[in-house]
Design a protein around this motif. Structure first.
Motif, PDB file in Angstrom:
ATOM      1  N   ARG A 287       0.822  -1.205   0.000  1.00  0.00           N
ATOM      2  CA  ARG A 287       0.000   0.000   0.000  1.00  0.00           C
ATOM      3  C   ARG A 287       0.866   1.270   0.000  1.00  0.00           C
ATOM      4  NH1 ARG A 287      -2.483   3.425   3.784  1.00  0.00           N
ATOM      5  NH2 ARG A 287      -4.485   4.259   3.060  1.00  0.00           N
ATOM      6  N   GLU A 288       1.924   1.270   0.808  1.00  0.00           N
ATOM      7  CA  GLU A 288       2.815   2.418   0.888  1.00  0.00           C
ATOM      8  C   GLU A 288       4.245   1.913   0.988  1.00  0.00           C
ATOM      9  OE1 GLU A 288       1.664   4.656   4.302  1.00  0.00           O
ATOM     10  OE2 GLU A 288      -0.113   5.525   3.345  1.00  0.00           O
ATOM     11  N   LEU A 289       5.094   2.326   0.055  1.00  0.00           N
ATOM     12  CA  LEU A 289       6.492   1.908   0.058  1.00  0.00           C
ATOM     13  C   LEU A 289       7.379   3.099   0.408  1.00  0.00           C
ATOM     14  CD1 LEU A 289       8.459  -0.473  -0.637  1.00  0.00           C
ATOM     15  CD2 LEU A 289       8.723   0.627  -2.878  1.00  0.00           C
ATOM     16  N   PRO A 290       8.103   3.051   1.535  1.00  0.00           N
ATOM     17  CA  PRO A 290       8.959   4.172   1.931  1.00  0.00           C
ATOM     18  C   PRO A 290      10.208   4.261   1.067  1.00  0.00           C
ATOM     19  CG  PRO A 290       9.222   2.357   3.471  1.00  0.00           C
ATOM     20  CD  PRO A 290       8.114   1.963   2.529  1.00  0.00           C
ATOM     21  N   THR A 291      10.737   5.479   0.955  1.00  0.00           N
ATOM     22  CA  THR A 291      11.972   5.705   0.205  1.00  0.00           C
ATOM     23  C   THR A 291      13.134   6.099   1.098  1.00  0.00           C
ATOM     24  OG1 THR A 291      11.490   8.060  -0.134  1.00  0.00           O
ATOM     25  CG2 THR A 291      10.624   6.510  -1.771  1.00  0.00           C
ATOM     26  N   GLY A 292      12.832   6.510   2.324  1.00  0.00           N
ATOM     27  CA  GLY A 292      13.872   7.035   3.199  1.00  0.00           C
ATOM     28  C   GLY A 292      13.968   8.546   3.133  1.00  0.00           C
ATOM     29  N   PHE A 293      13.325   9.135   2.118  1.00  0.00           N
ATOM     30  CA  PHE A 293      13.309  10.590   1.969  1.00  0.00           C
ATOM     31  C   PHE A 293      12.008  11.147   2.553  1.00  0.00           C
ATOM     32  CE2 PHE A 293      16.118   9.132  -1.416  1.00  0.00           C
ATOM     33  CZ  PHE A 293      17.189  10.021  -1.317  1.00  0.00           C
ATOM     34  N   VAL A 294      11.960  12.469   2.723  1.00  0.00           N
ATOM     35  CA  VAL A 294      10.745  13.144   3.174  1.00  0.00           C
ATOM     36  C   VAL A 294      10.255  14.073   2.071  1.00  0.00           C
ATOM     37  CG1 VAL A 294      11.369  13.012   5.613  1.00  0.00           C
ATOM     38  CG2 VAL A 294      12.062  15.014   4.273  1.00  0.00           C
ATOM     39  N   LEU A 295       9.003  14.508   2.194  1.00  0.00           N
ATOM     40  CA  LEU A 295       8.437  15.413   1.195  1.00  0.00           C
ATOM     41  C   LEU A 295       9.052  16.793   1.313  1.00  0.00           C
ATOM     42  CD1 LEU A 295       4.631  14.539   1.421  1.00  0.00           C
ATOM     43  CD2 LEU A 295       6.254  13.842  -0.352  1.00  0.00           C
ATOM     44  N   ASP A 296       9.393  17.389   0.177  1.00  0.00           N
ATOM     45  CA  ASP A 296       9.870  18.774   0.182  1.00  0.00           C
ATOM     46  C   ASP A 296       8.803  19.717   0.711  1.00  0.00           C
ATOM     47  OD1 ASP A 296      12.364  18.200  -0.796  1.00  0.00           O
ATOM     48  OD2 ASP A 296      11.855  18.598  -2.886  1.00  0.00           O
ATOM     49  N   THR A 297       7.555  19.411   0.400  1.00  0.00           N
ATOM     50  CA  THR A 297       6.457  20.289   0.786  1.00  0.00           C
ATOM     51  C   THR A 297       6.075  20.160   2.257  1.00  0.00           C
ATOM     52  OG1 THR A 297       4.978  18.588  -0.064  1.00  0.00           O
ATOM     53  CG2 THR A 297       5.452  20.457  -1.506  1.00  0.00           C
ATOM     54  N   ASP A 298       6.455  19.032   2.886  1.00  0.00           N
ATOM     55  CA  ASP A 298       6.157  18.820   4.305  1.00  0.00           C
ATOM     56  C   ASP A 298       7.178  17.832   4.876  1.00  0.00           C
ATOM     57  OD1 ASP A 298       5.233  18.350   6.835  1.00  0.00           O
ATOM     58  OD2 ASP A 298       3.164  17.913   6.240  1.00  0.00           O
ATOM     59  N   PRO A 299       8.295  18.332   5.404  1.00  0.00           N
ATOM     60  CA  PRO A 299       9.368  17.457   5.886  1.00  0.00           C
ATOM     61  C   PRO A 299       8.974  16.546   7.038  1.00  0.00           C
ATOM     62  CG  PRO A 299      10.160  19.703   5.573  1.00  0.00           C
ATOM     63  CD  PRO A 299       8.662  19.756   5.454  1.00  0.00           C
ATOM     64  N   THR A 300       7.762  16.715   7.575  1.00  0.00           N
ATOM     65  CA  THR A 300       7.308  15.818   8.635  1.00  0.00           C
ATOM     66  C   THR A 300       6.703  14.534   8.063  1.00  0.00           C
ATOM     67  OG1 THR A 300       5.064  16.727   8.782  1.00  0.00           O
ATOM     68  CG2 THR A 300       6.790  17.806  10.094  1.00  0.00           C
ATOM     69  N   LYS A 301       6.526  14.501   6.727  1.00  0.00           N
ATOM     70  CA  LYS A 301       5.886  13.346   6.098  1.00  0.00           C
ATOM     71  C   LYS A 301       6.878  12.630   5.179  1.00  0.00           C
ATOM     72  CE  LYS A 301       1.236  15.333   6.177  1.00  0.00           C
ATOM     73  NZ  LYS A 301       0.075  15.760   5.362  1.00  0.00           N
ATOM     74  N   PRO A 302       6.836  11.299   5.186  1.00  0.00           N
ATOM     75  CA  PRO A 302       7.761  10.537   4.338  1.00  0.00           C
ATOM     76  C   PRO A 302       7.355  10.601   2.873  1.00  0.00           C
ATOM     77  CG  PRO A 302       6.232   9.050   5.410  1.00  0.00           C
ATOM     78  CD  PRO A 302       5.957  10.416   5.986  1.00  0.00           C
ATOM     79  N   ARG A 303       8.341  10.455   2.007  1.00  0.00           N
ATOM     80  CA  ARG A 303       8.070  10.347   0.580  1.00  0.00           C
ATOM     81  C   ARG A 303       7.809   8.877   0.268  1.00  0.00           C
ATOM     82  NH1 ARG A 303      12.563  12.407  -3.519  1.00  0.00           N
ATOM     83  NH2 ARG A 303      12.433  14.190  -2.106  1.00  0.00           N
ATOM     84  N   LEU A 304       6.643   8.584  -0.264  1.00  0.00           N
ATOM     85  CA  LEU A 304       6.201   7.209  -0.435  1.00  0.00           C
ATOM     86  C   LEU A 304       5.834   6.910  -1.885  1.00  0.00           C
ATOM     87  CD1 LEU A 304       3.691   7.140   2.573  1.00  0.00           C
ATOM     88  CD2 LEU A 304       6.005   6.175   2.582  1.00  0.00           C
ATOM     89  N   TYR A 305       5.933   5.645  -2.266  1.00  0.00           N
ATOM     90  CA  TYR A 305       5.290   5.148  -3.471  1.00  0.00           C
ATOM     91  C   TYR A 305       4.030   4.414  -3.034  1.00  0.00           C
ATOM     92  CZ  TYR A 305       9.144   6.152  -6.655  1.00  0.00           C
ATOM     93  OH  TYR A 305      10.081   6.792  -7.436  1.00  0.00           O
ATOM     94  N   PHE A 306       2.973   4.557  -3.816  1.00  0.00           N
ATOM     95  CA  PHE A 306       1.691   3.940  -3.483  1.00  0.00           C
ATOM     96  C   PHE A 306       1.341   2.852  -4.499  1.00  0.00           C
ATOM     97  CE2 PHE A 306       1.637   8.272  -1.847  1.00  0.00           C
ATOM     98  CZ  PHE A 306       1.273   8.056  -0.526  1.00  0.00           C
ATOM     99  N   ARG A 307       0.472   1.958  -4.102  1.00  0.00           N
ATOM    100  CA  ARG A 307       0.046   0.881  -4.993  1.00  0.00           C
ATOM    101  C   ARG A 307      -0.992   1.420  -5.976  1.00  0.00           C
ATOM    102  NH1 ARG A 307       0.401  -4.395  -5.940  1.00  0.00           N
ATOM    103  NH2 ARG A 307      -1.478  -5.580  -6.558  1.00  0.00           N
ATOM    104  N   LEU A 308      -0.504   2.170  -6.915  1.00  0.00           N
ATOM    105  CA  LEU A 308      -1.322   2.752  -7.969  1.00  0.00           C
ATOM    106  C   LEU A 308      -0.695   2.432  -9.318  1.00  0.00           C
ATOM    107  CD1 LEU A 308      -1.826   6.306  -6.383  1.00  0.00           C
ATOM    108  CD2 LEU A 308      -3.517   4.463  -6.482  1.00  0.00           C
ATOM    109  N   SER A 309      -1.510   2.372 -10.341  1.00  0.00           N
ATOM    110  CA  SER A 309      -0.995   2.176 -11.685  1.00  0.00           C
ATOM    111  C   SER A 309      -0.098   3.358 -12.047  1.00  0.00           C
ATOM    112  CB  SER A 309      -2.161   2.063 -12.672  1.00  0.00           C
ATOM    113  OG  SER A 309      -1.707   1.656 -13.934  1.00  0.00           O
ATOM    114  N   HIS A 310       1.104   3.069 -12.544  1.00  0.00           N
ATOM    115  CA  HIS A 310       2.150   4.096 -12.612  1.00  0.00           C
ATOM    116  C   HIS A 310       2.836   4.083 -13.973  1.00  0.00           C
ATOM    117  CE1 HIS A 310       6.034   6.013 -11.468  1.00  0.00           C
ATOM    118  NE2 HIS A 310       5.305   6.619 -10.557  1.00  0.00           N
ATOM    119  N   LEU A 311       2.850   5.229 -14.639  1.00  0.00           N
ATOM    120  CA  LEU A 311       3.423   5.317 -15.976  1.00  0.00           C
ATOM    121  C   LEU A 311       4.929   5.066 -15.966  1.00  0.00           C
ATOM    122  CD1 LEU A 311       2.825   5.902 -18.962  1.00  0.00           C
ATOM    123  CD2 LEU A 311       3.238   8.315 -18.487  1.00  0.00           C
ATOM    124  N   GLY A 312       5.611   5.545 -14.931  1.00  0.00           N
ATOM    125  CA  GLY A 312       7.047   5.302 -14.839  1.00  0.00           C
ATOM    126  C   GLY A 312       7.359   3.818 -14.747  1.00  0.00           C
ATOM    127  N   ALA A 313       6.549   3.097 -13.967  1.00  0.00           N
ATOM    128  CA  ALA A 313       6.743   1.654 -13.836  1.00  0.00           C
ATOM    129  C   ALA A 313       6.539   0.965 -15.187  1.00  0.00           C
ATOM    130  CB  ALA A 313       5.772   1.091 -12.802  1.00  0.00           C
TER     131      ALA A 313
END
Length: 334
Positions: A287-313
């Protein structure tokens, strides 16, 4: 990535639509006319007027809002736009894509850095007229830029692009840590202190993008296998909470380029098992895959990949299947 993947699949006409949209975005920003592109644009046909930026209507504030990261300009994202345009370049009849890549490159060139190992900083973050300047440096970004500037030097015969490619490549080389047989993710804001996060793309991309790197830094593959493999694929980092489809595609492509077709095919099979009902590919198996990074827009929140259909993938899956290297826009290593 989609444009390059389409070129690799022999669908140049479809890829050209994306390339034309990038060219339009360079010339038709609502504010900037200096050769940059933004990190994101609203999906849909680009036809006339300023290219639209993504955002949302906030009922509480009764106004239109936009994400500060999306309206900024990362140098890594700009490098991929350069590579997309160069994948469409026709050396005999049509220079517009090459010229567009050169304009993007000229904008990036201002962010060359003299601190520590040199290289290029992160770009800009936030809205016009005075976005913040990102002073950290990324191994991933500089890998992209080394490839983009190097390809631009070949296509134009202009040595100044080779100099910029060398600056980016030297930074990437300096991020190698023999003690862990891995590349650091980049530097902190001081431009010198290594970022200790272990990221899969920072291990794989240099081997596909830099001349001789696959021999010099071959142990990065072993590090990835030992520290980032999960469920027969690869995660983003060491947490190994789930399969990262893009990264698994990147490793599959590297294996194919190295002639390790058995290993490549086993990874492609893992990717194929994560197709979404619409025919695409999920970004991750969890559901949520962590990267170890945080969001630039909110450093209190982790940067995640979600289980969504993804063009990059989907794009990396196609590149892996075709054995098409996006850093050289050929079926070979540099």
């Amino acid at each position: 990535m989609a444009a390059i993947a389409l070129v690799g699949c022999g669908e140049r006409d479809k890829a050209r639509r994306i390339g034309a949209a990038i060219l339009w975005a360079i010339d038709n920003d609502r504010t900037w006319h200096d050769g940059r592109v933004r990190n994101a644009y609203a999906a849909g046909v680009v036809a006339s007027g300023p290219v639209k930026l993504p955002g949302w209507w906030d009922n509480a504030q009764n106004k239109w809002l936009e994400d500060r990261y999306q309206v900024g300009s990362d140098n890594g994202n700009t490098a991929w736009a350069m590579l997309a345009l160069l994948s469409l370049d026709d050396v005999n009849t049509d220079f517009r894509f090459r010229d567009g890549a050169a304009r993007l490159g000229a904008w990036v060139a201002q962010w060359v850095d003299t601190r520590g190992p040199g290289g290029f900083t992160g770009g800009t973050f936030g809205h016009e007229p005075t976005p913040e300047v990102r002073t950290w440096k990324s191994t991933e970004h500089n890998t992209d830029l080394a490839a983009a500037f190097g390809l631009l030097a070949i296509r134009t015969g202009d040595s100044r692009w080779r100099d910029k490619a060398t600056a980016a490549e030297q930074f990437v080389n300096s991020m190698w840590n023999p003690a862990c047989a891995c590349f650091a993710a980049g530097t902190a804001e001081d431009g010198v202190t290594h970022n200790p996060i272990l990221a899969l793309d920072a291990q794989v991309w240099p081997l596909m993008a830099l001349h001789g790197a696959v021999e010099k830094f071959a142990s990065a593959i072993t590090t990835a296998e030992q520290r980032m493999s999960v469920d027969e694929g690869f995660s983003y980092g060491e947490e190994r909470d789930g399969v990262w489809t893009e990264g698994t595609g990147q490793m599959a492509l590297l294996m194919k380029l190295l002639g390790r077709t058995g290993r490549a095919n086993s990874l492609i099979a893992v990717i194929e098992s994560h197709r979404s009902p619409d025919g695409g590919f999920y970004a991750t198996t969890v559901r949520e895959l962590p990267t170890g990074f945080v969001l630039d827009t909110d450093p209190t929140k982790p940067r995640l990949y979600f289980r969504l259909s993804h063009l990059g993938a989907a794009s990396w899956a196609a590149l892996a299947e075709r054995g098409f290297n996006p850093f050289t826009v050929t079926k070979g290593l540099p």
